[in-house]
Design a protein around this motif. Structure first.
Motif, PDB file in Angstrom:
ATOM      1  N   GLY A   1       0.794  -1.220   0.000  1.00 56.56           N
ATOM      2  CA  GLY A   1       0.000   0.000   0.000  1.00 56.56           C
ATOM      3  C   GLY A   1       0.826   1.270   0.000  1.00 56.56           C
ATOM      4  N   ASP A   2       0.158   2.382   0.335  1.00 54.02           N
ATOM      5  CA  ASP A   2       0.781   3.697   0.230  1.00 54.02           C
ATOM      6  C   ASP A   2       1.890   3.936   1.232  1.00 54.02           C
ATOM      7  OD1 ASP A   2      -0.893   4.284  -1.859  1.00 54.02           O
ATOM      8  OD2 ASP A   2      -2.368   5.372  -0.634  1.00 54.02           O
ATOM      9  N   VAL A   3       1.995   3.097   2.277  1.00 58.96           N
ATOM     10  CA  VAL A   3       3.080   3.267   3.245  1.00 58.96           C
ATOM     11  C   VAL A   3       4.445   3.144   2.584  1.00 58.96           C
ATOM     12  CG1 VAL A   3       3.223   0.817   3.872  1.00 58.96           C
ATOM     13  CG2 VAL A   3       3.850   2.577   5.557  1.00 58.96           C
ATOM     14  N   VAL A   4       4.470   2.518   1.419  1.00 57.18           N
ATOM     15  CA  VAL A   4       5.728   2.356   0.689  1.00 57.18           C
ATOM     16  C   VAL A   4       6.318   3.711   0.320  1.00 57.18           C
ATOM     17  CG1 VAL A   4       6.737   1.489  -1.468  1.00 57.18           C
ATOM     18  CG2 VAL A   4       5.146   0.078  -0.157  1.00 57.18           C
ATOM     19  N   ASP A   5       5.473   4.704   0.073  1.00 56.45           N
ATOM     20  CA  ASP A   5       5.986   6.031  -0.261  1.00 56.45           C
ATOM     21  C   ASP A   5       6.830   6.586   0.885  1.00 56.45           C
ATOM     22  OD1 ASP A   5       4.718   5.939  -2.727  1.00 56.45           O
ATOM     23  OD2 ASP A   5       2.872   6.846  -1.944  1.00 56.45           O
ATOM     24  N   GLU A   6       6.437   6.296   2.126  1.00 56.58           N
ATOM     25  CA  GLU A   6       7.230   6.726   3.280  1.00 56.58           C
ATOM     26  C   GLU A   6       8.564   5.992   3.305  1.00 56.58           C
ATOM     27  OE1 GLU A   6       5.145   6.407   6.954  1.00 56.58           O
ATOM     28  OE2 GLU A   6       3.260   7.170   6.122  1.00 56.58           O
ATOM     29  N   TRP A   7       8.545   4.701   2.985  1.00 56.55           N
ATOM     30  CA  TRP A   7       9.793   3.936   2.971  1.00 56.55           C
ATOM     31  C   TRP A   7      10.744   4.468   1.905  1.00 56.55           C
ATOM     32  CZ3 TRP A   7       7.146  -1.561   2.675  1.00 56.55           C
ATOM     33  CH2 TRP A   7       6.419  -1.774   3.838  1.00 56.55           C
ATOM     34  N   VAL A   8      10.215   4.777   0.741  1.00 54.94           N
ATOM     35  CA  VAL A   8      11.052   5.287  -0.346  1.00 54.94           C
ATOM     36  C   VAL A   8      11.639   6.643   0.025  1.00 54.94           C
ATOM     37  CG1 VAL A   8      11.046   6.053  -2.749  1.00 54.94           C
ATOM     38  CG2 VAL A   8       9.810   3.977  -2.101  1.00 54.94           C
ATOM     39  N   ALA A   9      10.828   7.503   0.621  1.00 57.11           N
ATOM     40  CA  ALA A   9      11.312   8.814   1.032  1.00 57.11           C
ATOM     41  C   ALA A   9      12.382   8.687   2.114  1.00 57.11           C
ATOM     42  CB  ALA A   9      10.153   9.671   1.535  1.00 57.11           C
ATOM     43  N   GLY A  10      12.156   7.767   3.051  1.00 54.81           N
ATOM     44  CA  GLY A  10      13.148   7.543   4.100  1.00 54.81           C
ATOM     45  C   GLY A  10      14.461   7.028   3.544  1.00 54.81           C
ATOM     46  N   HIS A  11      14.370   6.129   2.573  1.00 58.42           N
ATOM     47  CA  HIS A  11      15.580   5.609   1.935  1.00 58.42           C
ATOM     48  C   HIS A  11      16.340   6.727   1.228  1.00 58.42           C
ATOM     49  CE1 HIS A  11      18.242   3.248  -0.598  1.00 58.42           C
ATOM     50  NE2 HIS A  11      17.711   3.815  -1.657  1.00 58.42           N
ATOM     51  N   ALA A  12      15.615   7.583   0.507  1.00 57.28           N
ATOM     52  CA  ALA A  12      16.266   8.678  -0.210  1.00 57.28           C
ATOM     53  C   ALA A  12      16.949   9.637   0.761  1.00 57.28           C
ATOM     54  CB  ALA A  12      15.241   9.427  -1.057  1.00 57.28           C
ATOM     55  N   ALA A  13      16.285   9.927   1.875  1.00 55.36           N
ATOM     56  CA  ALA A  13      16.873  10.830   2.869  1.00 55.36           C
ATOM     57  C   ALA A  13      18.127  10.218   3.485  1.00 55.36           C
ATOM     58  CB  ALA A  13      15.847  11.149   3.952  1.00 55.36           C
ATOM     59  N   GLU A  14      18.075   8.927   3.759  1.00 55.72           N
ATOM     60  CA  GLU A  14      19.223   8.239   4.341  1.00 55.72           C
ATOM     61  C   GLU A  14      20.399   8.225   3.382  1.00 55.72           C
ATOM     62  OE1 GLU A  14      19.837   3.657   5.496  1.00 55.72           O
ATOM     63  OE2 GLU A  14      18.242   4.660   6.632  1.00 55.72           O
ATOM     64  N   ARG A  15      20.130   7.932   2.118  1.00 54.69           N
ATOM     65  CA  ARG A  15      21.207   7.892   1.126  1.00 54.69           C
ATOM     66  C   ARG A  15      21.794   9.275   0.892  1.00 54.69           C
ATOM     67  NH1 ARG A  15      24.266   4.930   0.102  1.00 54.69           N
ATOM     68  NH2 ARG A  15      24.331   4.770  -2.147  1.00 54.69           N
TER      69      ARG A  15
ATOM     70  N   ARG B   1      17.557   9.007  20.025  1.00 57.07           N
ATOM     71  CA  ARG B   1      16.765  10.224  19.810  1.00 57.07           C
ATOM     72  C   ARG B   1      17.620  11.307  19.135  1.00 57.07           C
ATOM     73  NH1 ARG B   1      15.204   9.794  25.460  1.00 57.07           N
ATOM     74  NH2 ARG B   1      13.275   8.555  25.656  1.00 57.07           N
ATOM     75  N   ARG B   2      18.849  11.436  19.581  1.00 56.29           N
ATOM     76  CA  ARG B   2      19.731  12.447  18.979  1.00 56.29           C
ATOM     77  C   ARG B   2      20.053  12.099  17.534  1.00 56.29           C
ATOM     78  NH1 ARG B   2      21.939  11.904  24.180  1.00 56.29           N
ATOM     79  NH2 ARG B   2      23.727  10.673  23.456  1.00 56.29           N
ATOM     80  N   PHE B   3      20.255  10.822  17.241  1.00 54.52           N
ATOM     81  CA  PHE B   3      20.498  10.423  15.851  1.00 54.52           C
ATOM     82  C   PHE B   3      19.266  10.705  14.993  1.00 54.52           C
ATOM     83  CE2 PHE B   3      23.255   6.970  17.961  1.00 54.52           C
ATOM     84  CZ  PHE B   3      24.302   7.859  18.106  1.00 54.52           C
ATOM     85  N   ARG B   4      18.094  10.485  15.576  1.00 52.59           N
ATOM     86  CA  ARG B   4      16.859  10.725  14.836  1.00 52.59           C
ATOM     87  C   ARG B   4      16.692  12.210  14.505  1.00 52.59           C
ATOM     88  NH1 ARG B   4      13.709   8.649  18.349  1.00 52.59           N
ATOM     89  NH2 ARG B   4      14.226   6.541  17.661  1.00 52.59           N
ATOM     90  N   ARG B   5      17.093  13.059  15.422  1.00 55.56           N
ATOM     91  CA  ARG B   5      16.933  14.497  15.188  1.00 55.56           C
ATOM     92  C   ARG B   5      17.764  14.981  14.017  1.00 55.56           C
ATOM     93  NH1 ARG B   5      16.371  14.975  20.993  1.00 55.56           N
ATOM     94  NH2 ARG B   5      18.616  15.344  21.264  1.00 55.56           N
ATOM     95  N   ILE B   6      18.884  14.333  13.726  1.00 50.42           N
ATOM     96  CA  ILE B   6      19.686  14.751  12.575  1.00 50.42           C
ATOM     97  C   ILE B   6      19.438  13.850  11.365  1.00 50.42           C
ATOM     98  CG2 ILE B   6      21.471  15.735  14.067  1.00 50.42           C
ATOM     99  CD1 ILE B   6      23.249  13.302  13.197  1.00 50.42           C
ATOM    100  N   GLY B   7      18.406  12.995  11.451  1.00 53.12           N
ATOM    101  CA  GLY B   7      18.037  12.149  10.318  1.00 53.12           C
ATOM    102  C   GLY B   7      18.970  10.992  10.068  1.00 53.12           C
ATOM    103  N   ALA B   8      19.677  10.533  11.114  1.00 49.62           N
ATOM    104  CA  ALA B   8      20.674   9.473  10.940  1.00 49.62           C
ATOM    105  C   ALA B   8      20.375   8.220  11.741  1.00 49.62           C
ATOM    106  CB  ALA B   8      22.060  10.000  11.315  1.00 49.62           C
TER     107      ALA B   8
END
Length: 436
Positions: free
Chosen positions: A257-271, A298-305
């Motif tokens: 379903g549409d939750v995949v769009d969140e996974w793809v966006a998260g992958h792009a941000a991580e890369r 929590r600190r890693f999450r705040r910087i997107g890592a």
């Protein structure tokens, strides 16, 4: 290793399938005695804390390598890197070889010095008649690849032939020709097709050896890949192999379903995050301080890592400086075993400045153009380059008592590195991190 020992047979354990590994290893000795003297039998255990692991570890007729920090596809990669012979046959726990297959593989290897190809064989179903020579590149549920049979593979004496891809429960290669897996892959299920593409991109072939027949028993409690992690790994693998990722996204969207769009966006941000430049980023945390890991996450999450940084259990020691040195040594040892180019080691009280991502991007761009050996990003963040892995491991002890003496003599690990690695030691300005 005696020159006559030409092939490492590496049995990979995951999902705590130590029983399967035992029977795979024992069957190699029992049913292939004509080849045993030329093989080094290795077990690579990804679940060394499992209840049956001690019994497997204690067997005198095999070499045992444990790694509780490696999961999924990376265990197969580690198995090849742990080999001490020119050739490697990697099999999953529970895999059994057809009689004569091991001896024929050795003869095949002897006749092909210097080959760069990847070799696989037909999978036999439980009836021992149905043959699966390859997998066709089609999505089937969570899997990529549907079983196929090339008629040439039904005759064990037929010559080798090229295939597109095959299940990686069994494969063989020359160790020097191993293309490896992306160190950022976290689970399993994304490597089939991807590895084969990498071999072809390197100018090699993927061949089915009809005589290299095998059967297997899957673990009774095999862990299914987590959908979000599998989607992320497939995107990463297909991008590296130069494959179009749209089929992956489309398949995952149909399945989840549409939750995949969140996974793809998260992958792009991580890369796109500058910390992803390092082959591995680990945070040293004591098993006795789980709350510190929660706070660090929590600190890693705040910087997107948060998806980039992985926990590495600290080595317990009475003196903080000794524990620090042993923990960093452990991180370097793991990076060396995995064939990484560099590893960033964080302390669990590390904090980041407000513009950390911007500064990190500038600093890693600079590092990419320098012959550095060790880099301090600030307090609580030290990176080590592969150029110093072997020296650091050779010149530092692994035991607490010996390390205590060594730390007292050298003034600690960082002072030692400053003196030992000289101009290659880099300290970035402005600093990105501090210790809280």
């Amino acid at each position: 290793m005696p020159p006559s020992v030409r092939l490492t047979v590496a049995v990979v354990v995951r999902d705590e399938d130590h029983d399967g590994a035992y029977f795979s290893a024992l069957a190699l000795r029992l049913h292939h005695p004509e080849a045993a003297a030329r093989c080094d039998l290795l077990v690579v255990d990804g679940d060394p804390d499992g209840s049956a692991a001690p019994a497997l570890r204690g067997l005198p007729w095999l070499r045992y390598a444990s790694c509780d920090q490696v999961r999924g596809s990376a265990l197969r990669d580690l198995a090849v890197r742990e080999a001490r012979t020119e050739w490697v046959l990697c099999v999953d726990s529970g895999v059994l070889l057809a009689p004569g297959a091991l001896a024929r593989l050795l003869a095949f290897a002897d006749a092909r010095p210097g080959t760069r190809d990847l070799f696989q064989g037909p999978l036999l179903e439980d009836d021992l008649r149905t043959v699966r020579t390859h997998r066709d590149p089609v999505f089937d549920g969570a899997s990529f690849g549907t079983w196929g049979c090339d008629p040439r593979g039904t005759d064990a004496d037929a010559p080798p032939f090229e295939i597109g891809m095959q299940d990686l429960g069994l494969f063989a290669c020359r160790r020097e020709a191993w293309t490896g897996f992306n160190p950022r892959l976290r689970g399993h299920g994304a490597e089939e097709g991807y590895l084969h593409k990498k071999y072809r991109a390197a100018g090699a072939r993927v061949l089915c050896l009809p005589f290299l027949r095998w059967a297997r028993r899957r673990p009774l409690a095999a862990t299914a890949p987590e959908p979000a992690a599998l989607c992320r790994d497939r995107l990463l693998a297909w991008e590296e192999a130069g494959l179009a990722v749209e089929p992956v996204v489309e398949h995952c969207r149909e399945a989840y379903g549409d939750v995949v769009d969140e996974w793809v966006a998260g992958h792009a941000a991580e890369r796109g995050h500058p910390l992803d430049w390092f082959d591995a980023v680990v945070c040293v945390n004591s098993d006795a301080s789980p709350s510190r890991w929660v706070a660090a996450s929590r600190r890693f999450r705040r910087i997107g890592a948060d998806g980039i940084v992985h926990r590495l259990p600290a080595v317990a020691a009475g003196e903080p400086a000794v524990g620090y040195a042993l923990s960093h040594r452990r991180a370097v040892e793991l990076a060396r075993r995995r064939g990484l180019s560099h590893v960033l080691v964080l302390e669990d009280d590390v904090t980041f400045c407000h513009d950390a991502e911007v500064l990190l991007r500038a600093h890693v761009d600079e590092l990419a153009d320098r012959q550095w050996t060790m880099c301090r990003l600030g307090g609580g963040a030290v990176a080590y380059h592969g150029r110093v892995f072997e020296r650091l491991l050779a010149e530092t002890p692994s035991g607490e008592g010996e390390m205590g003496v060594w730390v007292a003599a050298h003034g600690g690990l960082e002072r030692y590195c400053d003196r030992r690695f000289g101009e290659g030691v880099v300290g970035v300005t402005p600093a990105v991190t501090a210790r809280g």
